[in-house]
Design a protein around this motif. Sequence first.
Motif, PDB file in Angstrom:
ATOM      1  N   LYS A 138       8.624  -0.765  -5.020  1.00  0.00           N
ATOM      2  CA  LYS A 138       8.900  -1.289  -6.360  1.00  0.00           C
ATOM      3  C   LYS A 138       7.656  -1.866  -7.018  1.00  0.00           C
ATOM      4  CE  LYS A 138      13.190  -0.233  -5.945  1.00  0.00           C
ATOM      5  NZ  LYS A 138      13.613   1.064  -6.528  1.00  0.00           N
ATOM      6  N   GLN A 139       6.709  -2.392  -6.206  1.00  0.00           N
ATOM      7  CA  GLN A 139       5.530  -3.000  -6.815  1.00  0.00           C
ATOM      8  C   GLN A 139       4.604  -1.965  -7.445  1.00  0.00           C
ATOM      9  OE1 GLN A 139       6.320  -3.108  -3.569  1.00  0.00           O
ATOM     10  NE2 GLN A 139       4.538  -3.223  -2.215  1.00  0.00           N
ATOM     11  N   TRP A 140       4.817  -0.688  -7.135  1.00  0.00           N
ATOM     12  CA  TRP A 140       3.993   0.353  -7.755  1.00  0.00           C
ATOM     13  C   TRP A 140       4.446   0.677  -9.174  1.00  0.00           C
ATOM     14  CZ3 TRP A 140       3.308   4.657  -3.459  1.00  0.00           C
ATOM     15  CH2 TRP A 140       2.602   4.108  -2.387  1.00  0.00           C
ATOM     16  N   LEU A 141       5.725   0.458  -9.462  1.00  0.00           N
ATOM     17  CA  LEU A 141       6.266   0.844 -10.760  1.00  0.00           C
ATOM     18  C   LEU A 141       5.816  -0.147 -11.821  1.00  0.00           C
ATOM     19  CD1 LEU A 141       9.864   1.805  -9.606  1.00  0.00           C
ATOM     20  CD2 LEU A 141       7.935   3.319 -10.011  1.00  0.00           C
ATOM     21  N   ARG A 142       5.227   0.383 -12.871  1.00  0.00           N
ATOM     22  CA  ARG A 142       4.655  -0.463 -13.919  1.00  0.00           C
ATOM     23  C   ARG A 142       5.412  -0.279 -15.228  1.00  0.00           C
ATOM     24  NH1 ARG A 142      -0.750  -1.498 -12.472  1.00  0.00           N
ATOM     25  NH2 ARG A 142      -0.728  -1.963 -10.242  1.00  0.00           N
ATOM     26  N   VAL A 420       3.932  -3.729   6.160  1.00  0.00           N
ATOM     27  CA  VAL A 420       2.623  -3.915   5.525  1.00  0.00           C
ATOM     28  C   VAL A 420       2.775  -3.963   4.012  1.00  0.00           C
ATOM     29  CG1 VAL A 420       0.338  -2.912   5.181  1.00  0.00           C
ATOM     30  CG2 VAL A 420       1.375  -2.867   7.453  1.00  0.00           C
ATOM     31  N   LEU A 421       3.626  -3.103   3.463  1.00  0.00           N
ATOM     32  CA  LEU A 421       3.865  -3.117   2.018  1.00  0.00           C
ATOM     33  C   LEU A 421       4.459  -4.453   1.574  1.00  0.00           C
ATOM     34  CD1 LEU A 421       5.271   0.482   1.368  1.00  0.00           C
ATOM     35  CD2 LEU A 421       3.192  -0.492   0.401  1.00  0.00           C
ATOM     36  N   CYS A 422       5.376  -5.013   2.391  1.00  0.00           N
ATOM     37  CA  CYS A 422       5.945  -6.328   2.069  1.00  0.00           C
ATOM     38  C   CYS A 422       4.864  -7.404   2.073  1.00  0.00           C
ATOM     39  CB  CYS A 422       7.037  -6.686   3.072  1.00  0.00           C
ATOM     40  SG  CYS A 422       8.497  -5.645   2.986  1.00  0.00           S
ATOM     41  N   CYS A 423       3.982  -7.334   3.055  1.00  0.00           N
ATOM     42  CA  CYS A 423       2.863  -8.285   3.133  1.00  0.00           C
ATOM     43  C   CYS A 423       1.965  -8.161   1.909  1.00  0.00           C
ATOM     44  CB  CYS A 423       2.076  -8.032   4.420  1.00  0.00           C
ATOM     45  SG  CYS A 423       0.586  -9.038   4.601  1.00  0.00           S
ATOM     46  N   ALA A 449      -4.639  -3.082   2.896  1.00  0.00           N
ATOM     47  CA  ALA A 449      -4.087  -4.421   3.052  1.00  0.00           C
ATOM     48  C   ALA A 449      -5.173  -5.369   3.569  1.00  0.00           C
ATOM     49  CB  ALA A 449      -2.920  -4.389   4.035  1.00  0.00           C
ATOM     50  N   ARG A 450      -5.026  -6.638   3.280  1.00  0.00           N
ATOM     51  CA  ARG A 450      -5.961  -7.630   3.818  1.00  0.00           C
ATOM     52  C   ARG A 450      -5.663  -7.815   5.303  1.00  0.00           C
ATOM     53  NH1 ARG A 450      -4.250 -10.493  -0.874  1.00  0.00           N
ATOM     54  NH2 ARG A 450      -5.788 -10.488  -2.549  1.00  0.00           N
ATOM     55  N   THR A 451      -6.686  -7.749   6.133  1.00  0.00           N
ATOM     56  CA  THR A 451      -6.500  -7.914   7.580  1.00  0.00           C
ATOM     57  C   THR A 451      -7.528  -8.900   8.122  1.00  0.00           C
ATOM     58  OG1 THR A 451      -7.958  -6.053   8.114  1.00  0.00           O
ATOM     59  CG2 THR A 451      -5.615  -5.565   7.849  1.00  0.00           C
ATOM     60  N   LEU A 452      -7.175  -9.523   9.238  1.00  0.00           N
ATOM     61  CA  LEU A 452      -8.080 -10.445   9.920  1.00  0.00           C
ATOM     62  C   LEU A 452      -7.841 -10.294  11.423  1.00  0.00           C
ATOM     63  CD1 LEU A 452     -10.148 -12.820   9.480  1.00  0.00           C
ATOM     64  CD2 LEU A 452      -8.202 -14.357   9.792  1.00  0.00           C
ATOM     65  N   THR A 453      -8.926 -10.310  12.185  1.00  0.00           N
ATOM     66  CA  THR A 453      -8.826 -10.150  13.636  1.00  0.00           C
ATOM     67  C   THR A 453      -8.827 -11.511  14.330  1.00  0.00           C
ATOM     68  OG1 THR A 453      -9.975  -8.023  13.539  1.00  0.00           O
ATOM     69  CG2 THR A 453      -9.863  -9.101  15.674  1.00  0.00           C
ATOM     70  N   ILE A 454      -7.841 -11.733  15.204  1.00  0.00           N
ATOM     71  CA  ILE A 454      -7.780 -12.954  16.010  1.00  0.00           C
ATOM     72  C   ILE A 454      -8.537 -12.690  17.307  1.00  0.00           C
ATOM     73  CG2 ILE A 454      -6.269 -14.628  17.132  1.00  0.00           C
ATOM     74  CD1 ILE A 454      -3.998 -13.609  15.307  1.00  0.00           C
ATOM     75  N   PRO A 455      -9.562 -13.451  17.623  1.00  0.00           N
ATOM     76  CA  PRO A 455     -10.315 -13.189  18.859  1.00  0.00           C
ATOM     77  C   PRO A 455      -9.455 -13.417  20.099  1.00  0.00           C
ATOM     78  CG  PRO A 455     -11.014 -15.263  17.832  1.00  0.00           C
ATOM     79  CD  PRO A 455     -10.111 -14.583  16.854  1.00  0.00           C
TER      80      PRO A 455
END
Length: 557
Positions: A138-142, A420-423, A449-455
């Motif tokens: 839904k977030q794609w529909l403009r 991932v789309l929900c995030c 998507a924004r990602t971050l690695t946990i060591p």
Amino acid sequence: MKSGGHSSHSLSVYSCQLCNPNQVKKIFEFLKDGFHEVSSSLDLSFDDDSVADEKIPFLAYLASFLKDNKTNPCEPLAGCLNFRNLVAGFMKCYHHISLTSDNVVVFPSHAVAIENALQLFSPALAIVDEHLTRHLPKQWLRSLAIEERADGKDTIGVIEAPRQSDLLIELIRKLKPQVVVAGMAQFEAITSAAVVNLLSATKDVGSRLLLDISEHLELSSLPRSNGVLKYLAGNSLPSHTAILCSLVKNQVYPDLEVAFVISEDGAVCKALSQTIELLEGRTSVISQNYYGCLVHELLAFQIGERHRQQKRRPAEVIPEKMIGFSNSAISILKEADFFVPDSKESGVIHMDLDRSFLPVPSAMKASIFESFVRQNVTDSETVVRSSIEQLVKDSYGFPTNYRSEIIYGHTCLALFRKLVLCCMQEGGTFLYPLGTNGHYVSAAKFMNARTLTIPTNVESGFKIEPLALADAIRSVNASRSWVYISGPTTNPSVFVYSNNEIESLLSLCASSGARVVIDTSFSGLEFQTDGRSRWELDWFLCDLDPKLTVFLLGELS
């Protein structure tokens, strides 16, 4: 007769014709080989001969496959090679289009094909047929034609368009979209005029075109006139255009769907096949084999080489202003490890795909065959919610009360993509522990998507440590962070999170407002279970609710 009575005699004549006798014989040979309990479900009486012609050949194929005790076939991710060859053969014999299996990419459905294509190019503006937007995020529909991309991200914008070609072409010339996904009205699909005008308009503005002909392709020995396929018989497909078709028109199993995309651009075909591996996992082999049986029967009915293949005109050169793959897609397509096509050596064991290629157990064979052989299946027999609830409660102590909901998908990876789309929709960040399954990391990065690695440390088996998790959550917006945990078994090691360890991680996420995705798809086949403390999350999660949102992701192994 002596008493004056009358005697009458009658003779009843019954005519019986056995449909597909050789194939029916294969079915019964399979059933008598230890599968007598399935015989009671067998019903080969059909009111319509055309239904029998569809169902019996497939059942014979399925019986032969299961009887031979073959291993689960390792097929290319672009689709079963045999099915793609059959599609190319059908196009050549019935529509006189010279194609090879390399021009065909198979998808689970046309909705998945459209979404994956849009993810591959990430257009700022795409025009999509109003009948084809139902399953798009839904977030794609403009509501507005063009919006600025936030934070320089490859966000996707979609505008719904009418199906009538003259109105669609007017929109294309005025808005100049980067991608167009078009269907065709029935009255326009008969001739090639509409497709020629669409190709010309999209070429002039530099738009990529995905043309959906699902409603107009017939798997029939006498297919009706199809303007798009008539055009392709005499013209090569331009590099900016691909044809999409979904196969749903069968008379036996209305819920079986397979879609395929035809493109004569090698780079696009390769990239689309890789998006399936990254975002979907695979397409059902049984669905491909069902429609493969239908096409095989049609090809056997057709007299080969009856028509001389006409020489096709080469495609026009498309201007370089056309949109290419998105930056995130290019990066991942270069870095990710993809499936290596099968070698000719029979002893090769595939470690590059996360599924089993062992022979199918007998109990599973019986269930598979019974599910396809029966004429009527009640709704109660297809409800799996109670079984899954019992499974997750017994295995992980996961609460299955009225607050929980079960969402189904054809693969674990397809469901993860939706998470991932929900995030992304709430502007969140996915936090991955170092050592996570590369499929999930690549999928999120492909989608930008924004990602971050946990060591993590190899000494602790790549488990997430509470201090490392707290530092990672603090470095991003805590209330919009999504924490991925592979458990109870940690991927890629065989270490198992204890009940206390998982509770400490969940408590930390609850206090910071982070969401949690627990991936159980690597669990359940542990070799060492002695001394392992079983998870008891029922009471614990109920006490935390509603402070914590937990997604339990898993597959039936």
